[in-house]
Enzyme design. Structure first.
Site: not given
Length: 783
Positions: A301-302
């Site tokens: 996830d970012c």
């Protein structure tokens, strides 16, 4: 295209100038070829690359990938470990962006997709929680197919990528979660079937190993808290039992990989039992890639890698964070962290170039399967898709059909609905969501093809009187309540369109209660008292709402839950209100009373109740207390009856009589799934369904099982479902297949899945009971 520095600067500048000229030429003749791509890898006109092994489409993908990875320098490899991957001009490889989103339509949430020009918008389907309420597997797959058509068309026009980080298949454990709207709900079987079907639709049925677009199931695992009571997802350590992981939280991801053959899985921000998910080799390398045999890549996830260092302080140095994630099985970083710190990790011998090669092999293989190294895109499958294939009439019709199927009729007192346009000639439309546009599409959305609000939709059937009542869903004051009451007194009937929006529930925004915001309840009650005609309450929301007051108020004749119903959701709502369409949706999550929240902090991940602490448990499978509306609830304008006409009454579960079991005690209470042949344990349950009412309708058969009593058992469990459309007075026989190892098994405290022996009770809508007895059987079996 990013800048490149090195010995090939001069060549790069000339190449850039050439491609820029081509781009200007193409855009000046846009009417001839709209949105043509600027450049692509393995261009047969590029003498530098047309003889390279990785460009030869006749060779196996594994051979091509190995050749390409072998040609890259370490510096080049590291720059390809992140979502914004830089170009490698000497090999004809352009810069690429991995991050695009397609949760319920092509979105511009990620940087990989841009609207404008020939692609001003894309078809927006209902938010996932609404679509899940249809319980229609073929619909989910068809939506995926249409979304990928539009994604490919935009890719061909140079305005989108081919890797989409969707769907979100996390379990909706807590009603306050701000991202509940993105999920298929609280049931692992439902979520798993949604995941597999949507992924199949997105990725296509290409020959062999080919992909139409690459989907990604997220966020693995036990992620369902964003920001609640001082705890956020960046710092949260989810303490989860192996039992709950295997039985619930991991189920949709397992289905995604094994049944959907998804091309990617995204690890989440949170820790699970003290270890960041993106740095845990057990859940990445051992489970996803080992046990489930993922044919694809694992992405963070970012900024998750940065989070485990900066926020969770899991490692002492940034280089250690880079190394530990790559070695754990992470292949791609959303964010710049691995690009910035992997070289330092290599210099300190924390990670090897072989580890980096393994990661790149997984990502480049997906790009190869997408055809990104096969030369001219227009000559490939889906290469002819273009602007006419986006927002087409057929796509927009499918979107409104999906909204029709997902809207849930919660209450219909004395057959208040459907309305007759002849009888109710003037409708008062009241509420902050009555004339909204963006609210209807929820989050992770793009630019829709167009909007039809509830006010506009109802206006096509009847004359309307409109009062907003509250300026927005927060409804802080009652300044305009008297105007709303006056409108209700004037109309022949009143429709209140209330609920939530992204200011109340969203990513990074969990709710603190599950009541209607502000003074919405007061507005509803006052309008209900003032109205001279029937009152209909329509709710937009992702998560459940405690509307006990409206459920019990006799003045409120009907209640509809529309979720977030898409770009033209207002038309779908109006069609249901006036009976053009018969509602057939069912709730994919439990609607709890507000008092339930006092006993369930969001930070407790346990699903089963605890009598000692008073913890009531979560979801319909374990919670036995009072509810506002149960999982699976949904009414119709007609009536249906069911009858099981054919199913086994006794099932012998074969047990391997192998060397490993000869000296083992065989329990008569349970048989381990690993000790039997699951392929032989598929039960067909034939159900006769009849529409006993006066109008045609679509009905969802929800088949549940109550396992034999025992400490491992769930209260009940959805084991299968089927959607069927029946004309008034007609009947049809349908078959629901039950996979015993998946659907009738339970999990012990060590995470071991077992099939309970004894009597399993099947039922539909609480009115059909059927018993199947299970007994163990020793014998020689082939594994």
């Amino acid at each position: 295209m990013a800048n490149y520095r090195g010995k090939n600067d001069n060549f790069f500048n000339k190449t850039l100038s050439f491609f820029l000229a081509i781009f200007l030429f193409c855009t000046s003749f846009r009417a001839i070829k709209v949105g043509a791509r600027q450049s692509f890898a393995c261009d047969p006109q590029n003498k530098l690359t047309n003889e390279l092994t990785f460009c030869k489409t006749t060779l196996p993908i594994d051979v091509r990938v190995k050749d390409l990875v072998g040609r890259l320098t370490l510096e080049e490899k590291i720059k390809l470990l992140v979502n914004t991957a830089t170009e490698v001009p000497r090999l004809g490889i352009q810069a690429s962006e991995w991050w695009s989103e397609a949760l319920h339509g092509v979105a511009n949430t990620g940087p990989g997709t841009k609207f404008g020009g020939a692609f001003p918008g894309a078809t927006s389907f209902p938010q996932v929680i609404t679509t899940a309420a249809s319980f229609n597997e073929s619909l989910w797959q068809e939506i995926g197919r249409v979304v990928s058509d539009e994604a490919r068309a935009m890719y061909n026009g140079g305005q989108a990528g081919l890797t989409y980080w969707s769907p979100n298949v996390n379990i909706l454990r807590d009603p306050r979660w701000g991202r509940s709207q993105e999920t298929p709900g609280e049931d692992p079987i439902l979520s798993g079937k949604y995941a597999a079907n949507y992924v199949k639709g997105l990725q296509g049925n290409g020959e062999g190993n080919r992909l139409k677009v690459a989907a990604c199931c997220k966020h693995y695992t036990a992620y369902d808290l964003d920001n609640w009571n001082g705890v956020d997802r960046y710092h949260y350590n989810a303490k989860v039992s192996q039992q709950d992981l295997e039985e619930t939280y991991n189920v949709p991801f397992k289905s995604c990989v094994l049944e959907g053959n998804v091309a990617s899985v995204m690890c989440s921000y949170n820790q699970v039992n003290g270890i960041p998910t993106c740095a845990n080799p057990n859940i990445l390398k051992d489970i996803i890639r080992g046990q489930w045999n993922l044919n694809g890549y694992i992405v963070s996830d970012c900024d998750s890698v940065g989070v485990l260092y900066d926020s969770q302080h899991y490692t002492k140095t940034r280089e250690e964070a880079a190394a530990i994630t790559i070695k754990a099985g992470l292949d791609l970083d959303c964010g710049p962290f691995l690009k910035d710190h992997t070289q330092g990790a290599v210099n300190r011998s924390l990670v090897s170039e072989i580890d980096i090669n393994n990661a790149l092999t997984n990502t480049i293989k997906v790009q190869m399967r997408l055809g990104m190294f096969d030369g001219e895109p227009s000559s490939q499958p889906f290469g002819k898709l273009g602007p006419n294939d986006v927002c087409s009439p057929a796509h927009q019709q499918l979107a409104i059909d999906a909204a029709h199927q997902g809207i849930v009729l919660l209450k219909n007192r004395g057959r208040t609905l459907p309305f007759s346009a002849k009888r109710y000639k003037t409708i008062a439309i009241i509420g902050p969501n009555s004339n909204v546009t963006d609210t209807m599409i929820g989050n992770y959305a793009g630019i829709p093809c167009g909007y039809t609000t509830p006010l506009q939709g109802i206006g096509k059937y009847s004359k309307t009187i409109y009062q907003q009542g509250c300026s927005d869903v927060s409804c802080y004051d009652n300044e305009h309540f008297r105007d709303a009451e006056a409108a209700a007194r004037e109309g022949d009937a009143t429709v209140l369109v209330m609920g939530l929006d992204q200011s109340i529930e969203a990513e990074s925004r969990d709710r603190f209660d599950i009541l209607l915001p502000g003074r919405q309840q007061e507005l509803i009650s006052r309008v209900a008292t003032a109205s001279k005609g029937p009152i209909i309450l329509v709710l937009m929301s992702g998560g459940p709402i405690d509307i006990s007051f409206a459920k019990s108020n006799p003045r409120i004749g009907a209640i509809l839950w529309a979720g977030y119903p898409r770009q033209a959701g207002g038309a779908a709502i109006a069609d249901i209100l006036f009976g053009t369409k018969n509602p057939g949706g069912k709730l994919p999550m439990t609607w709890y009373p507000q008092k339930y929240l006092a006993k369930v902090p969001m930070t407790i991940m346990d699903l089963r109740p605890n009598k000692k602490t008073g913890y009531p448990g979560r979801t319909y499978r374990f919670y036995k207390g009072p509810v506002v509306y149960p999982f699976g609830h949904g009414l119709s304008y007609t009536k249906f009856s069911h009858r099981v006409v054919k199913a086994p009454t006794l099932v012998s579960v074969p047990i391997f009589n192998s060397r490993g079991l000869k000296n083992s005690k065989i329990s008569r209470n349970h048989v381990r799934v690993s000790h039997t042949n699951c392929n032989s344990l598929v039960l067909g349950v034939h159900i006769d369904v009849e529409n006993t009412g006066l109008v045609d309708g679509t009905h969802t058969i929800l088949l549940y099982s109550i396992p034999p009593t025992g400490k491992l058992a769930t209260q009940k469990q959805l084991v299968g479902f089927r959607k069927v459309h029946l004309a008034a007075g007609s009947r049809q026989q349908v078959r629901v297949d039950i996979h015993v190892c998946k659907h009738l098994s339970v999990v012990d405290q060590f995470g071991v899945r077992k099939i309970p022996m004894g009597q399993h009770t099947l039922y539909i809508d609480d009115d059909v009971n059927y018993s199947i007895s299970f007994q163990p059987k020793l014998g020689e079996l082939k594994s």
